[in-house]
Design an enzyme around this catalytic site. Structure first.
Site, PDB file in Angstrom:
ATOM      1  N   CYS A   4      42.135  41.317  39.412  1.00  8.28           N
ATOM      2  CA  CYS A   4      41.386  40.960  40.680  1.00  8.28           C
ATOM      3  C   CYS A   4      40.551  42.038  40.919  1.00  8.28           C
ATOM      4  CB  CYS A   4      42.100  40.287  41.816  1.00  8.28           C
ATOM      5  SG  CYS A   4      40.953  40.032  43.296  1.00  8.28           S
ATOM      6  N   CYS A   7      40.928  43.107  44.762  1.00 10.38           N
ATOM      7  CA  CYS A   7      42.297  43.824  44.692  1.00 10.38           C
ATOM      8  C   CYS A   7      42.093  45.335  44.398  1.00 10.38           C
ATOM      9  CB  CYS A   7      43.443  43.045  44.093  1.00 10.38           C
ATOM     10  SG  CYS A   7      44.123  41.598  45.166  1.00 10.38           S
ATOM     11  N   HIS A  46      45.443  38.764  49.075  1.00 13.62           N
ATOM     12  CA  HIS A  46      44.890  37.968  47.760  1.00 13.62           C
ATOM     13  C   HIS A  46      45.063  36.646  47.836  1.00 13.62           C
ATOM     14  CE1 HIS A  46      43.152  37.466  43.768  1.00 13.62           C
ATOM     15  NE2 HIS A  46      44.007  36.273  43.982  1.00 13.62           N
ATOM     16  N   ASN A  86      31.609  31.066  49.217  1.00 14.65           N
ATOM     17  CA  ASN A  86      31.602  30.550  48.186  1.00 14.65           C
ATOM     18  C   ASN A  86      32.850  29.956  47.592  1.00 14.65           C
ATOM     19  OD1 ASN A  86      28.804  30.516  47.973  1.00 14.65           O
ATOM     20  ND2 ASN A  86      28.891  32.534  46.895  1.00 14.65           N
ATOM     21  N   THR A  94      32.517  33.455  41.967  1.00 10.63           N
ATOM     22  CA  THR A  94      32.704  34.364  40.490  1.00 10.63           C
ATOM     23  C   THR A  94      33.955  35.288  40.779  1.00 10.63           C
ATOM     24  OG1 THR A  94      31.083  35.914  41.366  1.00 10.63           O
ATOM     25  CG2 THR A  94      30.277  34.323  39.869  1.00 10.63           C
ATOM     26  N   HIS A  97      38.828  35.869  45.059  1.00  7.84           N
ATOM     27  CA  HIS A  97      39.753  36.468  46.044  1.00  7.84           C
ATOM     28  C   HIS A  97      38.650  36.032  47.310  1.00  7.84           C
ATOM     29  CE1 HIS A  97      42.050  40.179  47.777  1.00  7.84           C
ATOM     30  NE2 HIS A  97      41.243  39.739  48.698  1.00  7.84           N
ATOM     31  N   HIS A  99      36.429  35.692  50.112  1.00  8.55           N
ATOM     32  CA  HIS A  99      35.452  36.992  50.770  1.00  8.55           C
ATOM     33  C   HIS A  99      34.354  36.297  51.569  1.00  8.55           C
ATOM     34  CE1 HIS A  99      34.322  36.040  46.763  1.00  8.55           C
ATOM     35  NE2 HIS A  99      32.810  36.052  47.232  1.00  8.55           N
ATOM     36  N   HIS A 101      30.510  36.600  52.575  1.00 13.06           N
ATOM     37  CA  HIS A 101      29.204  37.114  52.340  1.00 13.06           C
ATOM     38  C   HIS A 101      28.669  37.282  53.901  1.00 13.06           C
ATOM     39  CE1 HIS A 101      28.899  36.925  47.886  1.00 13.06           C
ATOM     40  NE2 HIS A 101      29.585  35.821  48.245  1.00 13.06           N
TER      41      HIS A 101
HETATM   42  P1  AMP Z   1      31.095  34.902  44.705  1.00 11.50           P
HETATM   43  O1  AMP Z   1      29.848  34.615  44.062  1.00 11.50           O
HETATM   44  O2  AMP Z   1      31.028  34.472  46.062  1.00 11.50           O
HETATM   45  O3  AMP Z   1      32.201  34.912  44.471  1.00 11.50           O
HETATM   46  O4  AMP Z   1      30.694  36.584  45.181  1.00 11.50           O
HETATM   47  C1  AMP Z   1      31.066  37.417  44.436  1.00 11.50           C
HETATM   48  C2  AMP Z   1      30.208  38.737  44.797  1.00 11.50           C
HETATM   49  O5  AMP Z   1      30.816  39.831  44.348  1.00 11.50           O
HETATM   50  C3  AMP Z   1      28.918  38.693  44.147  1.00 11.50           C
HETATM   51  O6  AMP Z   1      27.907  38.724  44.863  1.00 11.50           O
HETATM   52  C4  AMP Z   1      28.887  40.087  43.372  1.00 11.50           C
HETATM   53  O7  AMP Z   1      27.659  40.769  43.192  1.00 11.50           O
HETATM   54  C5  AMP Z   1      29.974  40.867  44.179  1.00 11.50           C
HETATM   55  N1  AMP Z   1      30.522  42.049  43.352  1.00 11.50           N
HETATM   56  C6  AMP Z   1      31.184  41.745  42.073  1.00 11.50           C
HETATM   57  N2  AMP Z   1      31.723  42.842  41.812  1.00 11.50           N
HETATM   58  C7  AMP Z   1      31.385  43.808  42.681  1.00 11.50           C
HETATM   59  C8  AMP Z   1      31.818  45.335  43.030  1.00 11.50           C
HETATM   60  N3  AMP Z   1      32.618  46.043  42.132  1.00 11.50           N
HETATM   61  N4  AMP Z   1      31.206  45.734  44.095  1.00 11.50           N
HETATM   62  C9  AMP Z   1      30.678  45.265  45.018  1.00 11.50           C
HETATM   63  N5  AMP Z   1      30.283  43.710  44.713  1.00 11.50           N
HETATM   64  C10 AMP Z   1      30.738  42.981  43.810  1.00 11.50           C
HETATM   65 ZN    ZN Z   2      42.663  39.799  44.696  1.00 16.24          ZN
END
Ligand code: AMP
Ligand code: ZN
Length: 112
Positions: A4, A7, A46, A86, A94, A97, A99, A101
């Site tokens: 992850c 994580c 997680h 999301n 994507t 875990h 989160h 926004h």
């Molecule tokens: P989601 O589509 O809601 O799962 O959002 C995942 C978000 O994580 C996306 O907006 C990505 O741009 C962001 N993301 C993915 N990898 C990283 C990273 N290493 N650092 C910061 N943001 C990330």
């Molecule tokens: Zn995680």
């Protein structure tokens, strides 16, 4: 969770632009921003989906929303902001875990 990415960020194994951290959440800049301010608020525990919620996680998310509200000015969000979670394929999730926004820093168009 070994594979992850969030994580790994929480564990400090991969870098991130952290703007806030405490014992239960971290907030860092999204690597691919879709608004002038685009932060990700990530519980350190997680779990991927709201369908995995329990009373303890509900308390955690409640405290998290309270913290975001209280930090809005120092996060640069005094003119308003939007929170997005999301969930699943149709939402384009994507990272699996949970989160939040945090979007702001400019007027935000409303849409799907
Ligand atoms: P989601 O589509 O809601 O799962 O959002 C995942 C978000 O994580 C996306 O907006 C990505 O741009 C962001 N993301 C993915 N990898 C990283 C990273 N290493 N650092 C910061 N943001 C990330
Ligand atoms: Zn995680």
């Amino acid at each position: 969770m070994n594979d992850c990415i969030f994580c790994k960020i929480i564990a400090g194994e991969i870098p991130s632009a952290k703007v806030y951290e405490d014992d239960e959440i971290v907030i860092f800049k999204d690597i691919s921003p879709v608004a002038k301010i685009h932060l990700l608020c990530v519980p350190k525990e997680h779990f991927a989906y709201l369908s995995e919620m329990n009373a303890a996680r509900a308390d955690l998310l409640g405290r998290t929303l309270e913290k975001i509200g209280k930090m809005k000015d120092r996060l640069g969000l005094s003119e308003g902001y939007r929170l997005v979670i999301n969930q699943g394929e149709n939402a384009g999730q994507t990272v699996h875990h949970l989160h939040i926004h945090i979007l702001g820093g400019e007027p935000l168009p409303w849409g799907k």
